[in-house]
Scaffold this active site. Structure first.
Site, PDB file in Angstrom:
ATOM      1  N   ILE A 119       0.866  -1.182   0.000  1.00 37.71           N
ATOM      2  CA  ILE A 119       0.000   0.000   0.000  1.00 37.71           C
ATOM      3  C   ILE A 119       0.905   1.236   0.000  1.00 37.71           C
ATOM      4  O   ILE A 119       1.736   1.392   0.883  1.00 37.71           O
ATOM      5  CB  ILE A 119      -0.927   0.018   1.235  1.00 37.71           C
ATOM      6  CG1 ILE A 119      -1.746  -1.274   1.305  1.00 37.71           C
ATOM      7  CG2 ILE A 119      -1.868   1.223   1.182  1.00 37.71           C
ATOM      8  CD1 ILE A 119      -2.631  -1.388   2.538  1.00 37.71           C
ATOM      9  N   CYS A 143     -12.778   4.316  -5.411  1.00 39.51           N
ATOM     10  CA  CYS A 143     -11.875   3.431  -6.137  1.00 39.51           C
ATOM     11  C   CYS A 143     -12.772   2.577  -7.032  1.00 39.51           C
ATOM     12  O   CYS A 143     -13.634   3.122  -7.726  1.00 39.51           O
ATOM     13  CB  CYS A 143     -11.024   2.597  -5.173  1.00 39.51           C
ATOM     14  SG  CYS A 143     -11.978   1.746  -3.888  1.00 39.51           S
TER      15      CYS A 143
END
Lengths: 204, 204
Positions: A119, A143
């Protein structure tokens, strides 16, 4: 939890407010269109994007919006969209943003399957800077499914708001549900908010 | 989806706003208390109630708040609480509302297990009238777990906002999760919003 204006001020504003929000008068939305009664009723239904939620005043979250959601998004009077996928923004969505004068902030975060060890903390930090700036509000964070990338960004925002970690995870799980990832939760737990705290105060 | 003030107005307000929200400066919250650094850090953590969520500007939902949540609730500057269980409000919670000048609106709806055929439509209609009145905002809607009674009230509000039914159910399921009840969803589907529509317009 409010990010900016005090509720009393907001309520007073509301009592004085002359404007009508689009969703309150859906028939006005298609006044210029030539629909029959039944079609009009259907056309004026509000369809929020998948996994839509309100995070705070002027901050929303969702999965990927499509054309069916544009009428609803228009009712939010968005100023910005924070988009968290690496793929280019679809032309149809880009046209909607253009027509509505909504600014796109694009942070290309890979939506890897587990094991998910990468991430990009710096990109999430940059996205949070945009989200914390009230000049970008109302802002929609999205997203693809509104579960992992959006969930991590919102979780880091909650940490910044000093939510207890169990509460941050509880909210993450509302949206990720069966797709929840321990690696996302570990990322949120380890995320260092100290470099962003000053941005909260600067909103006042 | 906004209930009252336009986001532009709100952002301008935010840019001018001199006040600091309590949660942004948690140390101020316990300035008068004599905690060590570590204890202070823990004391100042924000703990929203179980199943907390933001429904719209000035409208929140949750399960039953307890003392651990009072600091967080104080940061919302609530004007009202809509309480949906038949049991008397606990003394500790009542004292918190009194101290914070928050008005309690009590609608005693039984939290029956399935088969659940008796959702009192009129009481839910009365609760919605309180929730739709911006003079009561910010308002927190809660029952025991924030799943069924609160879920039905919020679902009926979404119908009033002309959300498509699949979106209303999607939000209900975020909070009810494994405890979702088909009978709640049937109630929301059959709920007639026509007698309340005028209250939306009256907010402008």
């Amino acid at each position: 939890m409010k990010l900016e204006v005090s509720p009393r001020q907001r309520t007073q504003e509301a009592e004085q407010n002359e404007g009508l929000e689009a969703w309150k008068h859906p028939k006005q939305l298609c006044a210029s269109l030539d629909y029959g009664e039944e079609e009009e009723e259907e056309v004026t239904r509000m369809v929020p994007p998948l996994n839509f939620g309100m995070v705070d005043d002027g901050v929303f979250r969702s999965g990927f919006p499509d054309a069916a959601n544009f009428r609803f998004l228009a009712s939010l009077n968005l100023r910005s969209v924070v988009y968290l996928c690496p793929e280019p923004y679809p032309e149809q969505n880009a046209r909607f943003l253009g027509r509505s004068e909504i600014k796109l902030h694009h942070f290309g975060i890979q939506g890897r399957k587990e094991p998910f060890v990468g991430i990009p903390e710096e990109m999430i930090r940059e996205a949070l800077k945009v989200i914390l700036d009230v000049r970008n509000h109302p802002v929609l964070i999205h997203c693809k499914r509104g579960k992992h990338r959006t969930g991590c960004v919102v979780g880091c925002l909650r940490k910044l708001q000093k939510w207890r970690l169990s509460s941050v995870f509880d909210e993450y799980l509302h949206f990720a549900a069966a797709k929840a990832r321990k690696t996302d939760q570990r990322f949120m737990e380890l995320f260092d908010t100290s470099s962003l705290v000053h941005l909260l105060a600067s909103q006042c």
